[in-house]
Motif scaffolding. Structure first.
Motif, PDB file in Angstrom:
ATOM      1  N   ALA A 193       0.831  -1.206   0.000  1.00  0.00           N
ATOM      2  CA  ALA A 193       0.000   0.000   0.000  1.00  0.00           C
ATOM      3  C   ALA A 193       0.866   1.256   0.000  1.00  0.00           C
ATOM      4  CB  ALA A 193      -0.921  -0.002   1.216  1.00  0.00           C
ATOM      5  N   VAL A 194       1.940   1.235   0.790  1.00  0.00           N
ATOM      6  CA  VAL A 194       2.843   2.388   0.829  1.00  0.00           C
ATOM      7  C   VAL A 194       3.476   2.610  -0.534  1.00  0.00           C
ATOM      8  CG1 VAL A 194       4.945   3.345   1.864  1.00  0.00           C
ATOM      9  CG2 VAL A 194       3.314   2.099   3.291  1.00  0.00           C
ATOM     10  N   ALA A 259      -7.341   5.147 -17.358  1.00  0.00           N
ATOM     11  CA  ALA A 259      -6.117   4.451 -17.813  1.00  0.00           C
ATOM     12  C   ALA A 259      -5.032   4.492 -16.749  1.00  0.00           C
ATOM     13  CB  ALA A 259      -5.621   5.075 -19.112  1.00  0.00           C
ATOM     14  N   PRO A 260      -5.344   4.122 -15.508  1.00  0.00           N
ATOM     15  CA  PRO A 260      -4.333   4.208 -14.444  1.00  0.00           C
ATOM     16  C   PRO A 260      -3.144   3.288 -14.658  1.00  0.00           C
ATOM     17  CG  PRO A 260      -6.271   3.015 -13.673  1.00  0.00           C
ATOM     18  CD  PRO A 260      -6.631   3.599 -14.995  1.00  0.00           C
ATOM     19  N   MET A 261      -3.362   2.105 -15.269  1.00  0.00           N
ATOM     20  CA  MET A 261      -2.255   1.169 -15.463  1.00  0.00           C
ATOM     21  C   MET A 261      -1.200   1.714 -16.427  1.00  0.00           C
ATOM     22  SD  MET A 261      -1.987  -1.434 -13.601  1.00  0.00           S
ATOM     23  CE  MET A 261      -0.642  -2.132 -14.561  1.00  0.00           C
ATOM     24  N   GLU A 270       4.543  -5.299 -11.321  1.00  0.00           N
ATOM     25  CA  GLU A 270       4.467  -5.958 -10.028  1.00  0.00           C
ATOM     26  C   GLU A 270       3.412  -7.064 -10.098  1.00  0.00           C
ATOM     27  OE1 GLU A 270       6.478  -5.380  -7.595  1.00  0.00           O
ATOM     28  OE2 GLU A 270       7.488  -3.580  -8.346  1.00  0.00           O
ATOM     29  N   ASP A 271       3.156  -7.700  -8.942  1.00  0.00           N
ATOM     30  CA  ASP A 271       2.175  -8.774  -8.942  1.00  0.00           C
ATOM     31  C   ASP A 271       0.761  -8.219  -9.070  1.00  0.00           C
ATOM     32  OD1 ASP A 271       1.184  -8.083  -6.266  1.00  0.00           O
ATOM     33  OD2 ASP A 271       3.082  -8.888  -5.549  1.00  0.00           O
ATOM     34  N   ALA A 272      -0.175  -9.101  -9.314  1.00  0.00           N
ATOM     35  CA  ALA A 272      -1.559  -8.698  -9.587  1.00  0.00           C
ATOM     36  C   ALA A 272      -2.182  -7.970  -8.407  1.00  0.00           C
ATOM     37  CB  ALA A 272      -2.390  -9.925  -9.957  1.00  0.00           C
ATOM     38  N   LEU A 273      -1.879  -8.412  -7.170  1.00  0.00           N
ATOM     39  CA  LEU A 273      -2.463  -7.787  -5.981  1.00  0.00           C
ATOM     40  C   LEU A 273      -1.994  -6.349  -5.834  1.00  0.00           C
ATOM     41  CD1 LEU A 273      -4.254  -8.315  -3.509  1.00  0.00           C
ATOM     42  CD2 LEU A 273      -2.195  -9.008  -2.263  1.00  0.00           C
ATOM     43  N   TYR A 274      -0.706  -6.138  -6.078  1.00  0.00           N
ATOM     44  CA  TYR A 274      -0.149  -4.783  -6.003  1.00  0.00           C
ATOM     45  C   TYR A 274      -0.803  -3.877  -7.046  1.00  0.00           C
ATOM     46  CZ  TYR A 274       3.274  -1.007  -6.542  1.00  0.00           C
ATOM     47  OH  TYR A 274       3.869   0.219  -6.653  1.00  0.00           O
ATOM     48  N   GLU A 276      -3.647  -4.230  -8.522  1.00  0.00           N
ATOM     49  CA  GLU A 276      -5.060  -4.017  -8.201  1.00  0.00           C
ATOM     50  C   GLU A 276      -5.223  -2.896  -7.179  1.00  0.00           C
ATOM     51  OE1 GLU A 276      -8.882  -6.445  -6.299  1.00  0.00           O
ATOM     52  OE2 GLU A 276      -6.973  -7.483  -6.679  1.00  0.00           O
ATOM     53  N   PHE A 277      -4.373  -2.895  -6.144  1.00  0.00           N
ATOM     54  CA  PHE A 277      -4.462  -1.842  -5.120  1.00  0.00           C
ATOM     55  C   PHE A 277      -4.048  -0.494  -5.699  1.00  0.00           C
ATOM     56  CE2 PHE A 277      -2.887   0.854  -1.737  1.00  0.00           C
ATOM     57  CZ  PHE A 277      -3.906   0.763  -0.800  1.00  0.00           C
TER      58      PHE A 277
END
Length: 376
Positions: A193-194, A259-261, A270-274, A276-277
């Motif tokens: 998150a940081v 279009a944040p990605m 990074e990984d999918a969880l990162y 996604e957050f």
């Protein structure tokens, strides 16, 4: 023609590295040269591979440049190992290079770590200050430094300090905000998150600088015409500043929401969880970013018309009065998403205050204009 050397990695997609440096230098009328530190396989989605250049070959590149067309400035970009930075530091010292981006050399080349970054910053600022003083004492400026004008005068200092309160608050409270914000992120979301919010905040600062630049550019125009009682021009300058700032903010909003990605991927895959957050952070935390440009313009406007107290209060509103309490309270009920909602809550409340001050000042401006018309 001025010359510049870029010491950096190659970006196969052409969006960064030496390719971007070559474009930028050429567009600004500078003869560009390069010393490649690494070859990369990358595109807009991330870096797929890195092939580092041997230190000896990097030294050969630097020797070839400095013994032929000596660069007036050196820009250091991607350097992937301490060995390469040691080579850069040794060669630049040998040739007495000037106008260098100092941080990597001090950190790794001199083995000073974080102290090197601090020393590099101080050195760069010190050299800049010496150059400015030298210029103002020279013959190429109309306004020269003179000893008799260097005596402190409260009559001169008081209004200067008053007008500087608002930007001082904006800058000094950034540290307090970061402490409160990162503490909540660490407690409720951990390191991912940081990291995600660091990207989010950094990108937002880039767009904020555009709004600040527009506002600062309008400030002397507003101040001059307000002092000359040319209220039509004051109104026009304020309107243009607000429109231009909102255009920038709305474009940023569309990018962050749809279009944040495309922005997140610039900082690596990074990984999918990162990811996604990070996407959620952009869409929630920057939800009301179109309103931030409005507040920036109004704060600068209040400075320009000689109302530093109101400007300082407005600066404090978003940064301290609204943001810090929200960052400390919302996560207690909403968890890590509460940290994300801190942004729109602070932006929304600060916008309401800015709008109220604008309406009040606009009415005051109308009265002043009407009084001027009657006495003309």
């Amino acid at each position: 023609m001025k010359t510049a050397l870029s010491i950096a990695g190659s970006d196969s997609s052409g969006g960064a590295g030496i390719q971007a440096d070559l474009k930028t230098m050429t567009m600004n009328g500078v003869f560009a040269m390069t010393a490649v530190t690494a070859l990369t396989a990358q595109n807009t989605t991330g870096v797929q591979g890195i092939l580092e250049v041997p230190p000896a070959f990097l030294a050969q590149q630097l020797d070839a440049v400095f013994t032929d067309i000596r660069p007036d400035a050196v820009k250091i970009g991607m350097v992937s190992s301490p060995a390469l930075i040691e080579t850069i530091g040794e060669r630049l010292r040998f040739y007495g290079a000037r106008n260098i981006v100092l941080d990597p050399v001090f950190i790794f080349g001199f083995g000073m770590g974080v102290k090197g970054a601090a020393l590099a910053t101080i050195t760069a600022q010190g050299v800049s200050a010496v150059w400015v003083v030298w210029f103002l004492r020279g013959k190429r400026t109309r306004l020269r430094l003179q000893r008799q004008y260097l005596r402190p005068s409260w009559r001169v200092l008081a209004p200067v300090l008053a007008l500087g309160v608002s930007p001082f608050i904006m800058q000094s409270t950034e540290s307090l905000i970061n402490i409160a914000f990162n503490s909540s992120l660490k407690a409720y979301g951990g390191n991912p998150a940081v990291g995600a919010m660091t990207i989010c905040s950094s990108i937002m600062q880039v767009f904020s600088l555009l709004s600040q630049g527009l506002s600062q550019g309008a400030q002397p125009i507003i101040g001059f015409n307000y002092g000359a009682m040319n209220f039509n021009r004051v109104k026009k300058a304020l309107e243009i500043s607000l429109i231009a700032s909102e255009i920038v903010s709305v474009l940023a909003f569309l990018l962050f929401q749809f279009a944040p990605m495309s922005v997140i991927s610039l900082f690596g895959s990074e990984d999918a969880l990162y990811n996604e957050f990070a996407v959620k952070a952009f869409r929630i935390f920057l939800m009301l970013c179109p309103l931030t440009g409005f507040q920036t313009v109004i704060a600068v406007y209040l400075q320009a018309v000689g109302k530093p107290i109101k400007s300082a209060i407005l600066s404090l509103a978003r940064q301290i009065i609204f943001f810090v309490p929200a960052a400390l309270l919302l996560p207690r009920t909403l968890g890590v998403e509460g940290v994300l909602w801190t942004g729109p809550v602070a932006d929304g409340l600060a916008f309401i205050m800015s709008l109220a001050l604008l309406l009040y000042e606009r009415e005051h401006l109308k009265k002043s204009h009407a009084l001027q018309s009657r006495t003309a």
